[in-house]
Write an enzyme that holds these catalytic residues in place. Structure first.
Site, PDB file in Angstrom:
ATOM      1  N   ASP A 182       0.842  -1.189   0.000  1.00 23.62           N
ATOM      2  CA  ASP A 182       0.000   0.000   0.000  1.00 23.62           C
ATOM      3  C   ASP A 182       0.883   1.246   0.000  1.00 23.62           C
ATOM      4  OD1 ASP A 182      -2.428  -1.606   0.474  1.00 23.62           O
ATOM      5  OD2 ASP A 182      -1.523  -1.937   2.450  1.00 23.62           O
ATOM      6  N   ASP A 225      -4.012   1.805   4.361  1.00 28.97           N
ATOM      7  CA  ASP A 225      -4.531   0.795   5.281  1.00 28.97           C
ATOM      8  C   ASP A 225      -4.354   1.279   6.713  1.00 28.97           C
ATOM      9  OD1 ASP A 225      -5.258  -0.962   3.296  1.00 28.97           O
ATOM     10  OD2 ASP A 225      -4.080  -2.644   4.067  1.00 28.97           O
ATOM     11  N   ARG A 278     -14.177   1.484  -1.307  1.00 25.91           N
ATOM     12  CA  ARG A 278     -13.480   1.552  -0.021  1.00 25.91           C
ATOM     13  C   ARG A 278     -13.008   2.963   0.325  1.00 25.91           C
ATOM     14  NH1 ARG A 278      -9.685  -3.943   0.097  1.00 25.91           N
ATOM     15  NH2 ARG A 278     -11.359  -5.430  -0.392  1.00 25.91           N
TER      16      ARG A 278
END
Length: 404
Positions: A182, A225, A278
């Site tokens: 990420d 994240d 998301r």
């Protein structure tokens, strides 16, 4: 993940060695010393570097100050990965301010050759009590991840971060190709403020994926994240663009023992532009999202809009005065097309107040998902302005790096 730190030059044995070897060792020592001095010798270029988080969950339980208390010897200016690593100084938790004055290629210009190589070189650990701030529009990171793991009190401001490309995705039967890495990871960490940061797929967009074994060869994971019991996080004035699976809060339905009562995150005044889903998807956490702008297209060729708020296991979300501009929306499961901005993943708590969808008010609380109303008290002071198309335009214009 490996901590990246400057390593000193080891003393060489001189027995049987030529003078050339001794000179080489001396040259290496001088080069290393110069590298550290370049990272160390800097004045404060912006007073923004000493600011603390002013609203959101990051202000709670002592607040988030990053490196605001840094001594003059802990203020750096960096423009290369070697200088950046030197300034971070491994796990040194003394307050520090790192001013990014150039585009930093985390790979150092050397392409990753395997999963193990990428894991070893691309994951840059950020220690506690650190502020990393870009100067003007120069602060950029490519080909790697900023990993805020097992620490406390970190600020990331005015940065452009290009989402890393996995050089060796793994294949999962029934799920196809999946990528790691990420752009930013907040893991087992408390008190983080992410402000005026742009995270984008940049030069390698999803429409450039190839196929392998007859399936799409996916090389991007997430933008941000927040997981494993992280807490007290504010994400503000930032821009998330050109990405699919964008922000995950809580990584597993089976991690309640660590996540329950934590993962408290505020999103305000952010722009989510051409991202698929998301924004965020939340498990166990408590999310407050206000005055954000969401722009998407269900028919986009690379980033097909799917939903914005994903309410997962034991997750809760309060939405206030957000603006959604979504082209080509469609009814899903018989519900009004406007309801597609929310998706239920076993979650039970969601409320919206005053949001607009394609310029008009809409009651997202009446979509029939069976949610209970969000009733938890918001403990910090904030101002959710009445959302209008004009305000949405102002939020969009101010979001991201280079706008601080």
């Amino acid at each position: 993940m490996n901590n990246s730190r400057m390593s000193s030059v080891s003393t060489q044995k001189t027995t049987g060695r030529s003078a050339l070897g001794t000179k080489s060792a001396l040259a290496a020592i001088i080069a290393t010393t110069m590298m550290v001095s370049v990272a160390s010798a800097a004045s404060l270029q912006t007073t923004k570097a000493t600011e603390a988080a002013s609203t959101g969950w990051a202000t709670q339980s002592g607040g988030t100050t990053g490196g605001a208390k840094a001594s003059s010897s802990k203020i750096y200016a960096v423009k290369s990965i070697s200088e950046f690593k030197a300034a971070l100084n491994g796990t040194d938790s003394s307050p520090k301010i790192i001013q990014v004055t150039g585009a930093i290629d985390i790979s150092g210009g050397k392409a990753y050759t395997s999963f193990d190589d990428q894991k070893a070189r691309s994951q840059i650990s950020i220690p506690s009590n650190t502020t990393i701030i870009g100067i003007g529009n120069k602060g950029k990171f490519t080909n790697g991840s900023l990993v805020v793991k097992g620490v406390s009190n970190v600020i990331l401001r005015n940065l452009y971060i290009e989402t890393p490309v996995d050089v060796a995705p793994h294949y999962e039967e029934g799920d196809g190709w999946n990528a790691e890495w990420d752009a930013v990871v907040i893991d087992s960490t408390d008190h983080v403020w992410v402000d005026h940061v742009t995270i984008s797929d940049g030069s390698f967009t999803d429409d450039k994926y190839t196929t392998k074994n007859g399936e799409k060869y996916v090389q991007h994971d997430g933008s941000l994240d927040i997981k494993r019991g992280s807490d007290y996080v504010t994400v503000s004035n930032s821009r998330f663009e050109l990405h699919d699976k964008t922000i995950l809060i809580g990584h597993s339905d089976n991690n309640g023992s660590q996540d329950a009562g934590k993962l408290r995150v505020t999103f305000h005044n952010n722009l989510f532009d051409r991202v698929g889903e998301r924004t965020p998807r939340v498990r166990f956490g408590s999310v407050h999202a206000y005055n954000n702008v969401y722009v998407g297209d269900v028919n986009h060729k690379a980033y097909r809009y799917q939903y914005s708020f994903g309410i997962g296991t034991s997750g809760s979300l309060l939405s206030e005065s957000n603006a959604f501009t979504i082209d080509n929306m469609k009814k899903i499961s018989g519900r009004d097309k406007e309801c597609s901005v929310v998706k239920a993943f076993n979650g039970k708590i969601f409320s919206d107040k005053g949001s607009i969808i394609n310029g008009a008010s809409y009651n997202l609380n009446g979509c029939g998902f069976g949610f209970s109303a969000y009733s938890a008290k918001i403990p910090y002071k904030y101002s959710a302005q009445t959302i209008t198309t004009s305000l949405a335009g102002s939020i969009s214009s101010n979001a991201g790096y280079g706008k601080l």
